[in-house]
Design a protein around this motif. Structure first.
Motif, PDB file in Angstrom:
ATOM      1  N   UNK A 293       0.834  -1.211   0.000  1.00 56.49           N
ATOM      2  CA  UNK A 293       0.000   0.000   0.000  1.00 56.49           C
ATOM      3  C   UNK A 293       0.865   1.255   0.000  1.00 56.49           C
ATOM      4  N   UNK A 294       0.391   2.290  -0.698  1.00 55.21           N
ATOM      5  CA  UNK A 294       1.109   3.560  -0.790  1.00 55.21           C
ATOM      6  C   UNK A 294       0.227   4.686  -0.249  1.00 55.21           C
ATOM      7  N   UNK A 295       0.758   5.907  -0.302  1.00 54.63           N
ATOM      8  CA  UNK A 295      -0.016   7.070   0.141  1.00 54.63           C
ATOM      9  C   UNK A 295      -1.313   7.166  -0.646  1.00 54.63           C
ATOM     10  N   UNK A 296      -1.237   6.898  -1.939  1.00 59.00           N
ATOM     11  CA  UNK A 296      -2.418   7.007  -2.790  1.00 59.00           C
ATOM     12  C   UNK A 296      -3.489   6.001  -2.390  1.00 59.00           C
ATOM     13  N   UNK A 297      -3.093   4.848  -1.905  1.00 63.79           N
ATOM     14  CA  UNK A 297      -4.049   3.834  -1.472  1.00 63.79           C
ATOM     15  C   UNK A 297      -4.966   4.379  -0.389  1.00 63.79           C
ATOM     16  N   UNK A 298      -4.378   5.058   0.598  1.00 60.12           N
ATOM     17  CA  UNK A 298      -5.167   5.602   1.706  1.00 60.12           C
ATOM     18  C   UNK A 298      -5.835   6.921   1.338  1.00 60.12           C
ATOM     19  N   UNK A 299      -5.197   7.668   0.462  1.00 55.16           N
ATOM     20  CA  UNK A 299      -5.736   8.980   0.098  1.00 55.16           C
ATOM     21  C   UNK A 299      -7.099   8.854  -0.570  1.00 55.16           C
ATOM     22  N   UNK A 300      -7.308   7.835  -1.366  1.00 57.59           N
ATOM     23  CA  UNK A 300      -8.606   7.649  -2.027  1.00 57.59           C
ATOM     24  C   UNK A 300      -9.730   7.485  -1.000  1.00 57.59           C
ATOM     25  N   UNK A 338       4.493   6.659   8.150  1.00 59.06           N
ATOM     26  CA  UNK A 338       3.766   5.629   7.414  1.00 59.06           C
ATOM     27  C   UNK A 338       2.921   6.276   6.315  1.00 59.06           C
ATOM     28  N   UNK A 339       2.650   5.546   5.223  1.00 61.00           N
ATOM     29  CA  UNK A 339       1.809   6.114   4.163  1.00 61.00           C
ATOM     30  C   UNK A 339       0.449   6.592   4.651  1.00 61.00           C
ATOM     31  N   UNK A 340      -0.170   5.864   5.591  1.00 59.53           N
ATOM     32  CA  UNK A 340      -1.476   6.290   6.096  1.00 59.53           C
ATOM     33  C   UNK A 340      -1.368   7.575   6.904  1.00 59.53           C
ATOM     34  N   UNK A 341      -0.247   7.765   7.587  1.00 63.76           N
ATOM     35  CA  UNK A 341      -0.032   9.003   8.340  1.00 63.76           C
ATOM     36  C   UNK A 341       0.108  10.179   7.385  1.00 63.76           C
ATOM     37  N   UNK A 342       0.857   9.982   6.310  1.00 57.88           N
ATOM     38  CA  UNK A 342       1.024  11.048   5.315  1.00 57.88           C
ATOM     39  C   UNK A 342      -0.316  11.394   4.675  1.00 57.88           C
ATOM     40  N   UNK A 343      -1.100  10.377   4.314  1.00 57.15           N
ATOM     41  CA  UNK A 343      -2.395  10.615   3.681  1.00 57.15           C
ATOM     42  C   UNK A 343      -3.336  11.376   4.613  1.00 57.15           C
ATOM     43  N   UNK A 344      -3.360  11.007   5.886  1.00 58.64           N
ATOM     44  CA  UNK A 344      -4.216  11.708   6.844  1.00 58.64           C
ATOM     45  C   UNK A 344      -3.746  13.152   7.037  1.00 58.64           C
ATOM     46  N   UNK A 345      -2.436  13.363   7.089  1.00 60.10           N
ATOM     47  CA  UNK A 345      -1.896  14.712   7.244  1.00 60.10           C
ATOM     48  C   UNK A 345      -2.186  15.571   6.019  1.00 60.10           C
ATOM     49  N   UNK A 346      -2.144  14.952   4.851  1.00 58.48           N
ATOM     50  CA  UNK A 346      -2.481  15.655   3.612  1.00 58.48           C
ATOM     51  C   UNK A 346      -3.913  16.165   3.667  1.00 58.48           C
ATOM     52  N   UNK A 347      -4.831  15.354   4.184  1.00 60.55           N
ATOM     53  CA  UNK A 347      -6.221  15.787   4.295  1.00 60.55           C
ATOM     54  C   UNK A 347      -6.355  16.964   5.254  1.00 60.55           C
ATOM     55  N   UNK A 348      -5.594  16.947   6.324  1.00 62.16           N
ATOM     56  CA  UNK A 348      -5.613  18.070   7.277  1.00 62.16           C
ATOM     57  C   UNK A 348      -5.173  19.352   6.587  1.00 62.16           C
ATOM     58  N   UNK A 368     -12.404   7.601  10.669  1.00 65.91           N
ATOM     59  CA  UNK A 368     -12.070   6.953   9.399  1.00 65.91           C
ATOM     60  C   UNK A 368     -10.580   6.642   9.314  1.00 65.91           C
ATOM     61  N   UNK A 369      -9.727   7.596   9.716  1.00 65.65           N
ATOM     62  CA  UNK A 369      -8.282   7.410   9.598  1.00 65.65           C
ATOM     63  C   UNK A 369      -7.699   6.602  10.750  1.00 65.65           C
ATOM     64  N   UNK A 370      -8.324   6.695  11.944  1.00 64.77           N
ATOM     65  CA  UNK A 370      -7.780   6.010  13.108  1.00 64.77           C
ATOM     66  C   UNK A 370      -6.677   6.791  13.799  1.00 64.77           C
ATOM     67  N   UNK A 371      -6.516   8.072  13.457  1.00 61.85           N
ATOM     68  CA  UNK A 371      -5.454   8.892  14.047  1.00 61.85           C
ATOM     69  C   UNK A 371      -6.031  10.105  14.761  1.00 61.85           C
ATOM     70  N   UNK A 372      -5.455  10.427  15.913  1.00 59.89           N
ATOM     71  CA  UNK A 372      -5.711  11.705  16.568  1.00 59.89           C
ATOM     72  C   UNK A 372      -4.796  12.754  15.951  1.00 59.89           C
TER      73      UNK A 372
END
Length: 429
Positions: A293-300, A338-348, A368-372
């Motif tokens: 999985x990459x950043x794009x995987x979670x970003x979608x 992690x890619x999911x951390x980057x994707x969540x930060x991108x949304x912020x 949805x992201x599982x991150x605070x």
């Protein structure tokens, strides 16, 4: 017979020009600029100093028609229409994934896939990723009366949460992660700035060959994982980049470029044999496990949940998210996330840019992201600095790419210079 009769006249008139030669001669006579510019990244420090980006045009290859298309288009024979998926299934899946927006219209899902020049039908394997499938529909289907969420099994709505959990488990596996300190610990001739220049150039290559975003992200992942285990000289860094992109293209693309195309794009600095040898070395290192999985995987997945303003098009959120995600590829320091951390930060950061007066983080995104938000702070600051040109400002390929009208000029949008401190406070339970 006509050719034999005209042979003496043709010989007297001189050598016969091919169509390509005649076209080049006509362009030269008209003063048209040369389109095919190739480059060799042999002098990486010099390129960094000059901060110059050179555009290259790939060799054109005809697109093969879909099997049976010519037969179906014969006169007197009706062309069957593909069965359309019910819109109710898409709406139900979007609601299940936490999205407040309805299903998107044709071509509105992924800016990088929208820019693809492929005319072939989508891969059947796309059905395995619910986020990719629901964001890559070719046309809005008609609503069928009484159609339920199970009407379109390709949406995999019942399994979206499980697939996301599986991707989160995959991304933390050590064998799928590059070292965050490989420049200092492994490499002696390659620097972080050289890596930035290579990534910037690979973005251009992917744009000119019309490759999908997943190909670019996977290629850079392969480069980092290879450099995490093998010391490399700087004159082979470009070879590693094109070999990684060749592998990623074979994995993701319907009609990937050929090895000769990647040799051409480097101004034939490397031979086909060298390219294939490097490809073999990368595959052995990866043990042929190419689908991480990459950043794009979670970003979608995150984009649908982040879009809440129905007055604004979701395209703006998607393009801005893709722009910030690609900027993160330039920064060597982002490898520690992690890619999911980057994707969540991108949304912020994307939500902050679009509406700076509202807290970008909410309970819906947190669920949805599982991150605070406190867990994302360091990554948010890194992406925010990239967007403000505080880091990696000497390379411009990504910024120029998203300055185009088709991407709604999102690279010209800027967030507040300072992120308000209350935005980094965790939400009350």
């Amino acid at each position: 017979m006509a050719d034999k009769e005209n042979a003496p006249a043709a010989a007297a008139a001189g050598p016969r020009l091919t169509r390509s030669a005649a076209k080049r001669a006509a362009e030269a006579a008209a003063g048209a600029p040369a389109k095919r510019k190739r480059v060799a990244l042999g002098e990486l420090p010099a390129l960094a100093a000059n901060a110059a980006t050179v555009h290259r045009t790939p060799l054109a290859r005809p697109v093969k028609p879909a099997r049976g298309a010519a037969k179906a288009a014969r006169p007197g024979k009706p062309v069957p229409r593909p069965a359309a998926a019910p819109a109710a299934a898409a709406d139900a899946e979007a609601e299940r994934c936490g999205s407040s927006s309805p299903r998107r219209a044709a071509g509105a899902a992924d800016p990088d896939r929208d820019s693809s020049a492929s005319n072939s039908p989508p891969r059947a394997a796309a059905a395995a990723d619910p986020d990719r499938d629901s964001s890559a529909s070719s046309s809005p289907p008609p609503r069928a009366a009484g159609a339920g969420a199970l009407g379109n099994p390709q949406l995999c709505g019942s399994y979206a949460s499980d697939i996301y959990t599986y991707h989160r488990a995959l991304e933390v596996e050590p064998r799928r992660r590059p070292r965050s300190d490989y420049i200092e610990a492994v490499q002696s001739d390659v620097t972080a700035n050289m890596r930035t220049i290579l990534v910037d150039w690979l973005v251009e290559v992917a744009e000119e060959y019309k490759l999908v975003a997943d190909t670019l992200y996977l290629a850079i992942s392969y480069v980092d994982r290879f450099l995490s285990a093998n010391a490399l000289s700087r004159d082979k860094l470009q070879l590693l980049g094109v070999a990684a992109m060749l592998i990623a293209a074979k994995y993701e693309e319907i009609s990937p470029p050929h090895a000769e195309d990647f040799c051409y794009i480097t101004d034939n600095t490397y031979t086909k044999q060298e390219l294939l040898k490097t490809e073999s070395e990368i595959l052995k290192l990866l043990q042929f496990e190419l689908g991480n999985p990459t950043i794009k995987t979670f970003l979608r997945r995150f984009t649908r949940s982040a879009h809440e303003d129905k007055k604004r098009s979701i395209l703006l959120m998607e393009f801005l998210g893709s722009y910030l995600a690609e900027l993160s590829l330039l920064d060597y320091g982002c490898l520690r996330f992690l890619p999911s951390v980057v994707a969540a930060s991108v949304m912020f950061v994307a939500r902050l840019t679009i509406d700076p007066d509202v807290n970008p983080w909410n309970k819906k995104l947190q669920k949805v992201t599982g991150y605070k938000v406190s867990e994302l702070k360091d990554c948010i600051v890194a992406i925010h600095d990239l967007q403000l040109n505080k880091k990696c400002s000497s390379v411009m390929a990504i910024r120029d790419k998203y300055k185009q009208h088709k991407f709604k000029f999102v690279s010209t949008l800027l967030p507040p210079v300072v992120i308000p401190t209350p935005y980094f406070e965790d939400l009350a339970e």
